[in-house]
Design a protein around this motif. Structure first.
Motif, short mmCIF file in Angstrom:
data_model
loop_
_atom_site.label_atom_id
_atom_site.label_comp_id
_atom_site.label_asym_id
_atom_site.label_seq_id
_atom_site.Cartn_x
_atom_site.Cartn_y
_atom_site.Cartn_z
N PRO A 1 0.91 -1.23 -0.06
CA PRO A 1 0.12 0.04 -0.15
C PRO A 1 0.80 1.23 -0.03
O PRO A 1 1.98 1.23 0.26
N LEU A 2 0.28 2.27 -0.41
CA LEU A 2 0.98 3.49 -0.49
C LEU A 2 0.55 4.81 0.64
O LEU A 2 -0.74 4.69 0.50
N PHE A 3 1.39 5.36 1.21
CA PHE A 3 1.06 6.32 1.91
C PHE A 3 1.62 7.81 1.25
O PHE A 3 2.92 7.79 0.93
N TYR A 4 0.94 8.86 1.30
CA TYR A 4 1.23 9.89 0.70
C TYR A 4 1.28 11.03 1.66
O TYR A 4 0.51 11.07 2.62
N TYR A 5 2.36 11.86 1.50
CA TYR A 5 2.67 12.88 2.43
C TYR A 5 3.40 14.22 1.63
O TYR A 5 4.25 13.74 0.76
N VAL B 1 0.63 1.38 -10.35
CA VAL B 1 -0.33 2.02 -9.28
C VAL B 1 -1.69 1.90 -9.36
O VAL B 1 -2.23 2.11 -10.52
N TRP B 2 -2.55 1.53 -8.35
CA TRP B 2 -4.02 1.38 -8.73
C TRP B 2 -4.54 1.69 -7.01
O TRP B 2 -4.05 1.62 -6.07
N GLN B 3 -5.88 2.06 -7.18
CA GLN B 3 -6.56 2.44 -6.02
C GLN B 3 -7.51 1.20 -5.80
O GLN B 3 -8.24 0.69 -6.83
N GLU B 4 -7.59 0.62 -4.59
CA GLU B 4 -8.32 -0.61 -4.02
C GLU B 4 -9.89 0.01 -4.15
O GLU B 4 -10.21 0.88 -3.50
N THR B 5 -10.67 -0.88 -4.71
CA THR B 5 -12.03 -0.49 -4.35
C THR B 5 -12.71 -0.75 -3.17
O THR B 5 -12.06 -1.65 -2.37
N GLU B 6 -13.53 0.00 -2.67
CA GLU B 6 -14.32 0.12 -1.50
C GLU B 6 -13.21 -0.08 -0.27
O GLU B 6 -13.25 -0.79 0.81
N GLY C 1 -10.25 4.80 -0.43
CA GLY C 1 -9.01 5.69 -1.36
C GLY C 1 -7.82 4.99 -1.13
O GLY C 1 -6.70 5.79 -1.60
N LEU C 2 -7.44 3.78 -0.53
CA LEU C 2 -6.15 3.29 -0.51
C LEU C 2 -5.51 2.89 -1.71
O LEU C 2 -6.08 2.09 -2.42
N HIS C 3 -4.42 3.23 -1.99
CA HIS C 3 -3.63 3.08 -3.08
C HIS C 3 -2.60 1.88 -2.70
O HIS C 3 -2.24 1.82 -1.78
N HIS C 4 -2.44 1.26 -4.05
CA HIS C 4 -1.37 0.11 -3.54
C HIS C 4 -0.48 0.40 -4.93
O HIS C 4 -0.79 0.84 -6.00
N GLU D 1 1.20 17.54 -4.98
CA GLU D 1 0.24 18.28 -5.93
C GLU D 1 -0.91 17.38 -5.76
O GLU D 1 -2.18 18.07 -5.40
N ASP D 2 -1.40 16.21 -6.17
CA ASP D 2 -2.26 15.57 -6.20
C ASP D 2 -2.56 14.41 -5.28
O ASP D 2 -3.58 13.68 -5.72
N TYR D 3 -1.68 13.99 -4.51
CA TYR D 3 -1.65 12.85 -3.75
C TYR D 3 -1.93 11.37 -4.50
O TYR D 3 -2.74 10.82 -4.26
N THR D 4 -1.39 11.36 -5.61
CA THR D 4 -1.43 10.09 -6.37
C THR D 4 0.09 9.87 -7.13
O THR D 4 0.69 10.82 -7.00
#
Length: 121
Positions: A11-15, A101-106, A109-112, A58-61
């Motif tokens: 999983p990804l953590f943005y800061y 990179v992708w976003q897990e459904t449900e 908004g947790l990205h992996h 910028e956009d936390y992605t």
């Protein structure tokens, strides 16, 4: 010359700032629902005790080709607040390159990301 290791997923953590560099330890208080979910999975041992940290201003992605730090969780404890937050201590293991990179459904908004670490120089 560097060589590539096998691809891994975390999983990804943005800061929006650098928290630490390889070898350094730091602390976080995760309270956003997506990161609380990540911590619950780690606590239940349904997930490895690692995540990726990537600074994003910028956009936390993140995108394939971006860099990140692989982070090993050294301690994890519920904070006891109403949000279900977790107190985390972690150590930066190494720098990696994201390959997908992708976003897990449900997941609130947790990205992996799939990532590859370069070994050797």
């Amino acid at each position: 010359m560097a060589s590539a290791e096998a691809t891994s997923v975390a999983p990804l953590f943005y800061y929006n700032q650098i928290l630490a560099t390889p070898g350094e330890e730091f602390g976080l208080n995760f309270f956003e629902p997506r990161y609380v979910l990540m911590c619950r999975r780690v606590a239940a041992r349904r997930a490895p005790a690692t995540f990726l940290f990537t600074p994003n201003y910028e956009d936390y992605t993140a995108r394939a080709g971006d860099w990140a730090f692989q982070v090993a969780i050294t301690s994890l404890a519920p904070s006891g607040d109403a949000r279900g937050a977790y107190r985390v201590r972690a150590r930066v293991a190494r720098a990696v390159v994201l390959s997908a990179v992708w976003q897990e459904t449900e997941s609130h908004g947790l990205h992996h990301a799939a990532f590859v670490a370069l070994v050797g120089e």
